[in-house]
Motif scaffolding. Structure first.
Motif, PDB file in Angstrom:
ATOM      1  N   PRO A 207       0.804  -1.224   0.000  1.00  0.00           N
ATOM      2  CA  PRO A 207       0.000   0.000   0.000  1.00  0.00           C
ATOM      3  C   PRO A 207       0.839   1.277   0.000  1.00  0.00           C
ATOM      4  N   LEU A 208       0.208   2.363  -0.412  1.00  0.00           N
ATOM      5  CA  LEU A 208       0.872   3.667  -0.470  1.00  0.00           C
ATOM      6  C   LEU A 208       0.680   4.447   0.821  1.00  0.00           C
ATOM      7  N   VAL A 209      -0.117   3.905   1.732  1.00  0.00           N
ATOM      8  CA  VAL A 209      -0.509   4.684   2.906  1.00  0.00           C
ATOM      9  C   VAL A 209      -0.539   3.797   4.151  1.00  0.00           C
ATOM     10  N   GLY A 210      -0.253   4.385   5.298  1.00  0.00           N
ATOM     11  CA  GLY A 210      -0.390   3.679   6.570  1.00  0.00           C
ATOM     12  C   GLY A 210       0.828   2.861   6.959  1.00  0.00           C
ATOM     13  N   ASP A 211       0.724   2.272   8.151  1.00  0.00           N
ATOM     14  CA  ASP A 211       1.811   1.457   8.708  1.00  0.00           C
ATOM     15  C   ASP A 211       1.902   0.107   8.003  1.00  0.00           C
ATOM     16  N   VAL A 212       3.093  -0.507   8.052  1.00  0.00           N
ATOM     17  CA  VAL A 212       3.187  -1.937   7.792  1.00  0.00           C
ATOM     18  C   VAL A 212       2.963  -2.588   9.160  1.00  0.00           C
ATOM     19  N   VAL A 213       2.027  -3.539   9.213  1.00  0.00           N
ATOM     20  CA  VAL A 213       1.613  -4.145  10.484  1.00  0.00           C
ATOM     21  C   VAL A 213       2.068  -5.601  10.515  1.00  0.00           C
ATOM     22  N   THR A 214       2.684  -6.000  11.619  1.00  0.00           N
ATOM     23  CA  THR A 214       3.125  -7.390  11.781  1.00  0.00           C
ATOM     24  C   THR A 214       2.455  -7.984  13.020  1.00  0.00           C
ATOM     25  N   ALA A 215       2.390  -9.306  13.044  1.00  0.00           N
ATOM     26  CA  ALA A 215       1.885  -9.994  14.232  1.00  0.00           C
ATOM     27  C   ALA A 215       2.764 -11.197  14.508  1.00  0.00           C
ATOM     28  N   ALA A 216       2.881 -11.532  15.795  1.00  0.00           N
ATOM     29  CA  ALA A 216       3.570 -12.748  16.235  1.00  0.00           C
ATOM     30  C   ALA A 216       2.587 -13.517  17.118  1.00  0.00           C
ATOM     31  N   VAL A 217       2.475 -14.808  16.892  1.00  0.00           N
ATOM     32  CA  VAL A 217       1.502 -15.627  17.632  1.00  0.00           C
ATOM     33  C   VAL A 217       2.150 -16.941  18.072  1.00  0.00           C
ATOM     34  N   ILE A 218       1.941 -17.300  19.336  1.00  0.00           N
ATOM     35  CA  ILE A 218       2.280 -18.646  19.821  1.00  0.00           C
ATOM     36  C   ILE A 218       0.951 -19.330  20.118  1.00  0.00           C
ATOM     37  N   LEU A 219       0.655 -20.381  19.369  1.00  0.00           N
ATOM     38  CA  LEU A 219      -0.612 -21.103  19.558  1.00  0.00           C
ATOM     39  C   LEU A 219      -0.516 -22.052  20.749  1.00  0.00           C
ATOM     40  N   ASP A 220      -1.660 -22.400  21.288  1.00  0.00           N
ATOM     41  CA  ASP A 220      -1.747 -23.350  22.400  1.00  0.00           C
ATOM     42  C   ASP A 220      -2.128 -24.716  21.836  1.00  0.00           C
ATOM     43  N   PRO A 221      -1.212 -25.711  21.890  1.00  0.00           N
ATOM     44  CA  PRO A 221      -1.525 -27.032  21.321  1.00  0.00           C
ATOM     45  C   PRO A 221      -2.759 -27.667  21.973  1.00  0.00           C
ATOM     46  N   ALA A 222      -3.051 -27.263  23.199  1.00  0.00           N
ATOM     47  CA  ALA A 222      -4.211 -27.833  23.901  1.00  0.00           C
ATOM     48  C   ALA A 222      -5.536 -27.203  23.437  1.00  0.00           C
ATOM     49  N   ARG A 223      -5.444 -26.103  22.703  1.00  0.00           N
ATOM     50  CA  ARG A 223      -6.671 -25.434  22.234  1.00  0.00           C
ATOM     51  C   ARG A 223      -6.562 -25.150  20.731  1.00  0.00           C
ATOM     52  N   PRO A 224      -6.668 -26.211  19.919  1.00  0.00           N
ATOM     53  CA  PRO A 224      -6.474 -26.030  18.472  1.00  0.00           C
ATOM     54  C   PRO A 224      -7.544 -25.122  17.859  1.00  0.00           C
ATOM     55  N   ILE A 225      -7.150 -24.434  16.801  1.00  0.00           N
ATOM     56  CA  ILE A 225      -8.060 -23.554  16.070  1.00  0.00           C
ATOM     57  C   ILE A 225      -8.253 -24.153  14.682  1.00  0.00           C
ATOM     58  N   VAL A 226      -9.478 -24.466  14.343  1.00  0.00           N
ATOM     59  CA  VAL A 226      -9.775 -25.113  13.056  1.00  0.00           C
ATOM     60  C   VAL A 226      -9.947 -24.047  11.976  1.00  0.00           C
ATOM     61  N   GLY A 227      -9.383 -24.324  10.805  1.00  0.00           N
ATOM     62  CA  GLY A 227      -9.647 -23.452   9.656  1.00  0.00           C
ATOM     63  C   GLY A 227      -8.638 -22.350   9.427  1.00  0.00           C
TER      64      GLY A 227
END
Length: 198
Positions: free
Chosen positions: A22-42
């Motif tokens: 994009p020509l405007v705004g921040d570049v946004v990053t994310a870091a995530v550590i998932l919990d193997p005991a609480r899987p997220i489907v999809g």
């Protein structure tokens, strides 16, 4: 999601960015550590999900992950560092913001920022690694919301629709109204709009 093998199975953070083009705004990053005991489907690459699905997964990631963090680099940082270095800085900020330090970091793309723990770049990681997919969703939803907010301040540019990408409509409005303080002045279409290029 295909299985992707890496040397650590505990406290792995996935990192992704949104907003290099994009020509405007921040570049946004994310870091995530998932919990193997609480899987997220999809989980999948955020670009391949409908907005409704992304929003539902965003809430689930916030709720179920062990920890998550956002990082960013401003248009001014992008202009002074260049987009690649600004993206690496934003990724470092996202990882540094995790309340639990990861043992291993997987980064979407073909290069890693300098980090205090081992890391690996994964090409097309947002389609291969659940942690990176989760990070791509958090980063995209966050940036899209910021573009909707910017749209309310500058309705003439249509940011909510094109999210700051150089669409014909955006370029037309840029030529007509000039750049906002949120535009990236080092990008050629913005330079042209400001008369800084011949």
């Amino acid at each position: 999601m295909k299985e992707f093998s890496y040397p650590h199975s505990h406290l792995v953070a996935g990192v992704d960015e949104v907003g290099r083009g994009p020509l405007v705004g921040d570049v946004v990053t994310a870091a995530v550590i998932l919990d193997p005991a609480r899987p997220i489907v999809g989980l999948a690459d955020s670009k391949k999900l409908s907005e409704k699905r992304r929003l539902a997964l965003y809430d689930e990631i916030i709720d179920k992950s062990l920890c998550w963090s956002l990082g960013r680099a401003s248009p001014q940082e992008i202009d002074s560092l260049n987009i690649l270095h600004a993206t690496m800085l934003a990724m470092q900020r996202a990882v540094a913001g995790l309340k639990t330090a990861p043992e291993y970091v997987l980064i979407d793309g073909n290069r890693c920022p300098v980090l205090p723990m081992p890391s690996q770049a994964v090409v097309k990681g947002d389609s291969l690694v659940a942690e990176i997919s989760a990070a791509s969703i958090l980063a995209k939803v966050t940036r899209d919301r910021e573009m909707a907010e910017l749209d309310r301040c500058f309705p003439q540019y249509g940011f909510a629709q094109h999210k700051g990408y150089p669409t014909a409509f955006h370029l037309e409005r840029l030529a007509e109204h000039g750049a906002t303080e949120h535009h990236r002045r080092s990008y050629a279409p913005v330079k042209r709009a400001l008369g800084l290029m011949s």
